[in-house]
Design an enzyme around this catalytic site. Structure first.
Site, PDB file in Angstrom:
ATOM      1  N   ASN A 107       6.572   3.837   2.858  1.00  0.00           N
ATOM      2  CA  ASN A 107       6.374   4.527   1.483  1.00  0.00           C
ATOM      3  C   ASN A 107       7.550   5.655   1.490  1.00  0.00           C
ATOM      4  O   ASN A 107       7.707   6.196   1.972  1.00  0.00           O
ATOM      5  CB  ASN A 107       5.038   4.816   1.413  1.00  0.00           C
ATOM      6  CG  ASN A 107       4.143   3.663   1.306  1.00  0.00           C
ATOM      7  OD1 ASN A 107       4.471   2.597   1.282  1.00  0.00           O
ATOM      8  ND2 ASN A 107       2.740   3.965   1.487  1.00  0.00           N
ATOM      9  N   HIS A 124      12.230   4.284   4.848  1.00  0.00           N
ATOM     10  CA  HIS A 124      12.673   3.844   3.656  1.00  0.00           C
ATOM     11  C   HIS A 124      13.253   4.996   2.669  1.00  0.00           C
ATOM     12  O   HIS A 124      13.584   4.743   1.559  1.00  0.00           O
ATOM     13  CB  HIS A 124      12.010   2.750   2.845  1.00  0.00           C
ATOM     14  CG  HIS A 124      11.761   1.337   3.530  1.00  0.00           C
ATOM     15  ND1 HIS A 124      11.027   0.460   3.282  1.00  0.00           N
ATOM     16  CD2 HIS A 124      12.464   0.999   4.594  1.00  0.00           C
ATOM     17  CE1 HIS A 124      10.796  -0.462   4.065  1.00  0.00           C
ATOM     18  NE2 HIS A 124      11.804  -0.147   4.910  1.00  0.00           N
ATOM     19  N   CYS A 132      24.415  12.450  -2.966  1.00  0.00           N
ATOM     20  CA  CYS A 132      25.600  12.359  -3.770  1.00  0.00           C
ATOM     21  C   CYS A 132      26.362  11.248  -3.338  1.00  0.00           C
ATOM     22  O   CYS A 132      26.790  11.090  -2.064  1.00  0.00           O
ATOM     23  CB  CYS A 132      26.176  13.603  -3.633  1.00  0.00           C
ATOM     24  SG  CYS A 132      27.907  13.566  -4.619  1.00  0.00           S
ATOM     25  N   GLY A 196      -1.743  -1.689   5.082  1.00  0.00           N
ATOM     26  CA  GLY A 196      -1.442  -1.890   3.620  1.00  0.00           C
ATOM     27  C   GLY A 196      -0.065  -2.349   3.378  1.00  0.00           C
ATOM     28  O   GLY A 196       0.821  -1.936   2.634  1.00  0.00           O
ATOM     29  N   THR A 197       0.633  -3.191   4.440  1.00  0.00           N
ATOM     30  CA  THR A 197       1.985  -3.718   4.270  1.00  0.00           C
ATOM     31  C   THR A 197       1.922  -5.354   4.339  1.00  0.00           C
ATOM     32  O   THR A 197       1.122  -5.855   5.021  1.00  0.00           O
ATOM     33  CB  THR A 197       2.820  -3.215   5.376  1.00  0.00           C
ATOM     34  OG1 THR A 197       4.011  -3.773   5.394  1.00  0.00           O
ATOM     35  CG2 THR A 197       2.317  -3.235   6.814  1.00  0.00           C
ATOM     36  N   SER A 198       2.645  -5.800   3.504  1.00  0.00           N
ATOM     37  CA  SER A 198       2.640  -7.363   3.378  1.00  0.00           C
ATOM     38  C   SER A 198       3.211  -7.945   4.681  1.00  0.00           C
ATOM     39  O   SER A 198       3.326  -8.987   4.657  1.00  0.00           O
ATOM     40  CB  SER A 198       3.243  -7.883   2.229  1.00  0.00           C
ATOM     41  OG  SER A 198       4.737  -7.153   2.077  1.00  0.00           O
ATOM     42  N   ASN A 222      -6.215  -4.154   5.859  1.00  0.00           N
ATOM     43  CA  ASN A 222      -5.571  -4.672   4.542  1.00  0.00           C
ATOM     44  C   ASN A 222      -6.666  -5.584   3.832  1.00  0.00           C
ATOM     45  O   ASN A 222      -7.465  -6.091   4.496  1.00  0.00           O
ATOM     46  CB  ASN A 222      -4.476  -5.778   4.901  1.00  0.00           C
ATOM     47  CG  ASN A 222      -3.686  -6.021   3.653  1.00  0.00           C
ATOM     48  OD1 ASN A 222      -4.021  -6.350   2.671  1.00  0.00           O
ATOM     49  ND2 ASN A 222      -2.264  -5.927   3.929  1.00  0.00           N
TER      50      ASN A 222
HETATM   51  P1  NAD Z   1       4.069  -4.722  -0.469  1.00  0.00           P
HETATM   52  O1  NAD Z   1       3.774  -4.262  -1.961  1.00  0.00           O
HETATM   53  O2  NAD Z   1       5.011  -5.865  -0.139  1.00  0.00           O
HETATM   54  O3  NAD Z   1       2.673  -5.135   0.108  1.00  0.00           O
HETATM   55  C1  NAD Z   1       1.282  -4.211  -0.121  1.00  0.00           C
HETATM   56  C2  NAD Z   1       0.302  -4.595   0.744  1.00  0.00           C
HETATM   57  O4  NAD Z   1      -0.783  -3.706   0.786  1.00  0.00           O
HETATM   58  C3  NAD Z   1      -0.315  -6.055   0.806  1.00  0.00           C
HETATM   59  O5  NAD Z   1      -0.290  -6.647   1.720  1.00  0.00           O
HETATM   60  C4  NAD Z   1      -1.548  -5.845  -0.024  1.00  0.00           C
HETATM   61  O6  NAD Z   1      -2.498  -6.845   0.213  1.00  0.00           O
HETATM   62  C5  NAD Z   1      -2.050  -4.412   0.589  1.00  0.00           C
HETATM   63  N1  NAD Z   1      -2.841  -3.763  -0.126  1.00  0.00           N
HETATM   64  C6  NAD Z   1      -3.161  -3.674  -1.394  1.00  0.00           C
HETATM   65  N2  NAD Z   1      -3.989  -2.754  -1.638  1.00  0.00           N
HETATM   66  C7  NAD Z   1      -4.564  -2.183  -0.497  1.00  0.00           C
HETATM   67  C8  NAD Z   1      -5.400  -1.208  -0.342  1.00  0.00           C
HETATM   68  N3  NAD Z   1      -6.170  -0.658  -1.163  1.00  0.00           N
HETATM   69  N4  NAD Z   1      -5.539  -0.776   1.041  1.00  0.00           N
HETATM   70  C9  NAD Z   1      -4.857  -1.588   1.934  1.00  0.00           C
HETATM   71  N5  NAD Z   1      -3.950  -2.356   1.607  1.00  0.00           N
HETATM   72  C10 NAD Z   1      -3.970  -2.884   0.478  1.00  0.00           C
HETATM   73  O7  NAD Z   1       4.365  -3.441   0.284  1.00  0.00           O
HETATM   74  P2  NAD Z   1       5.099  -2.892   1.663  1.00  0.00           P
HETATM   75  O8  NAD Z   1       4.821  -4.043   2.778  1.00  0.00           O
HETATM   76  O9  NAD Z   1       4.969  -1.697   1.871  1.00  0.00           O
HETATM   77  O10 NAD Z   1       6.805  -3.559   1.298  1.00  0.00           O
HETATM   78  C11 NAD Z   1       7.298  -3.372   0.094  1.00  0.00           C
HETATM   79  C12 NAD Z   1       8.428  -1.991   0.332  1.00  0.00           C
HETATM   80  O11 NAD Z   1       8.000  -1.390  -1.043  1.00  0.00           O
HETATM   81  C13 NAD Z   1       8.353  -0.940   1.240  1.00  0.00           C
HETATM   82  O12 NAD Z   1       9.580  -0.961   1.426  1.00  0.00           O
HETATM   83  C14 NAD Z   1       7.973   0.349   0.411  1.00  0.00           C
HETATM   84  O13 NAD Z   1       8.833   1.230   0.616  1.00  0.00           O
HETATM   85  C15 NAD Z   1       8.040  -0.231  -0.948  1.00  0.00           C
HETATM   86  N6  NAD Z   1       7.076   0.601  -1.959  1.00  0.00           N
HETATM   87  C16 NAD Z   1       6.626   1.722  -1.586  1.00  0.00           C
HETATM   88  C17 NAD Z   1       5.665   2.493  -2.377  1.00  0.00           C
HETATM   89  C18 NAD Z   1       5.269   3.780  -2.294  1.00  0.00           C
HETATM   90  O14 NAD Z   1       6.135   4.564  -1.736  1.00  0.00           O
HETATM   91  N7  NAD Z   1       4.014   3.918  -2.682  1.00  0.00           N
HETATM   92  C19 NAD Z   1       5.239   1.481  -3.358  1.00  0.00           C
HETATM   93  C20 NAD Z   1       5.731   0.189  -3.765  1.00  0.00           C
HETATM   94  C21 NAD Z   1       6.643  -0.225  -2.809  1.00  0.00           C
END
Ligand code: NAD
Length: 248
Positions: A107, A124, A132, A196-198, A222
Site C-alpha cells: 500500500n 510500492h 523530481c 488483503g492482497t489479491s 481475506n
Molecule cells: P488488489 O486490489 O489487487 O486486491 C485487494 C484484495 O483485498 C482482494 O484479494 C480482496 O479480496 C481483499 N479485500 C477486500 N476487502 C478486504 C478486507 N476488508 N480485508 C481484507 N482483505 C480484503 O490489491 P493488492 O493485492 O494490494 O494489489 C494491487 C496494487 O494496488 C498494489 O500495488 C497496491 O500498492 C495498490 N493499491 C494500494 C492502495 C492503498 O495504498 N490503499 C489502494 C489500491 C491499490
C-alpha cells in the site's frame, strides 16, 4: 453465528503467534478497504473509466502527466479524508509482542506508519512522496489539491523539473534495498500473515511461497479467495479490521 471451525482456526493462529520468534506480514489494498480506500480490483477501483493498470505506468505518465496527476490527486484526497482502522492498529500492536517482526506493505497510503508501525517496508512507495524527474530529489508533499502538474522547487534557482509520484509503477523495478530486506524477513520468519492482497502483482505475489518453502507457517486473511489461497497453510476468511484484532 461463527462456526466452531472458524474459532478453532483463530485459536490455532494465536498459539502460533505466541510461539513465533519472527513474524513477517505482507499487506495489500484490502487492509485499507476497511478504512474506505478503494482497492484496484474491487467494484469501486475505476476512475473516469480508467483502470489502474492504464494510469500507474511510466508510459501513461510520459503520454499525459496531467491525467496521471489528476488521478493521484483524487486518490490523495480520498486518503487524506480517511484514517487507519483496527486492522492497521492490530499489526502495530503485534509488532510490540513478538521478538522479531517485519511489515511489508504494497500500500502507498502511509496508514501503517500512522497507526504506529515502525519502519514498514513500503514496496510500492508512498503517495505522499514526490520525485523530481530532472534532479531525482525525493520529498514529502501533502498538498491536497496539488498544483497539476507539480514542479520541483529544490535549489536556487529552483530546479523546475516535472515531479512524479514516488510510486513504483507497473513495469518498474522495486527498490533493491526493499527486495533485500523483504527476502531476509521471508527467510527468517516462522509465521507469515498475508492480509488483503489479491496475489497477482509481482513480485509480492511470490512472497508467501518463498516464506513457506523456507519453513514458515503461512496464514491468509481475506474475505475472498485469492490467487494465494491454495498456497497457504491456513485461510482466515474475513475482513482485516475484524480478524486481525482477534489475533492479539
Ligand atoms: P488488489 O486490489 O489487487 O486486491 C485487494 C484484495 O483485498 C482482494 O484479494 C480482496 O479480496 C481483499 N479485500 C477486500 N476487502 C478486504 C478486507 N476488508 N480485508 C481484507 N482483505 C480484503 O490489491 P493488492 O493485492 O494490494 O494489489 C494491487 C496494487 O494496488 C498494489 O500495488 C497496491 O500498492 C495498490 N493499491 C494500494 C492502495 C492503498 O495504498 N490503499 C489502494 C489500491 C491499490
Amino acid at each position: 453465528m461463527e462456526s466452531a471451525g472458524a474459532m478453532d482456526s483463530i485459536e490455532q493462529v494465536k498459539r502460533r503467534i505466541a510461539a513465533a520468534r519472527h513474524v513477517t506480514v505482507l499487506t495489500g489494498a484490502g487492509i485499507s478497504a476497511d478504512s474506505g480506500i478503494p482497492t484496484f480490483r474491487g467494484e469501486d477501483g475505476l476512475w473516469r473509466d480508467f483502470r489502474a493498470e492504464d494510469l500507474a505506468t511510466p508510459e501513461a505518465f510520459a503520454r499525459d502527466p496531467k491525467l496521471v496527476w489528476e488521478w493521484y490527486d483524487w486518490r490523495r484526497g480520498i486518503i487524506a479524508s480517511k484514517s487507519p482502522n483496527p486492522g492497521h492498529r492490530a499489526l502495530a500492536g503485534l509488532e510490540k509482542k513478538v521478538p522479531g517482526f517485519t511489515l511489508i506493505t504494497q500500500n502507498v497510503d502511509g496508514f501503517h506508519a500512522l497507526a504506529g508501525s515502525r519502519d514498514p517496508i513500503e514496496l510500492h512507495g508512498n503517495i505522499w512522496k514526490v520525485r523530481c524527474t530532472r534532479c531525482g530529489e525525493v520529498s514529502i508533499n501533502r498538498d491536497v489539491p496539488i498544483p497539476i502538474p507539480p514542479h520541483c522547487e529544490t535549489g536556487e534557482p529552483a530546479c523546475g523539473g516535472l515531479l512524479r509520484p514516488h510510486i513504483v509503477w507497473f513495469g518498474e523495478a522495486l527498490f533493491e534495498s526493499d527486495i533485500q530486506a523483504s527476502m531476509g524477513a521471508l527467510q527468517a520468519c516462522d509465521l507469515m500473515l498475508v492480509v488483503g492482497t489479491s496475489g497477482v502483482v509481482w513480485p509480492a505475489a511470490s512472497f508467501a511461497p518463498v516464506a513457506r518453502s523456507a519453513g514458515a507457517y503461512v496464514v491468509e486473511v481475506n474475505p475472498n479467495p485469492s490467487a494465494l489461497s491454495d498456497q497457504v497453510d491456513q485461510v482466515l476468511q474475513g475482513r482485516a479490521s475484524e480478524v486481525l484484532p482477534r489475533l492479539l
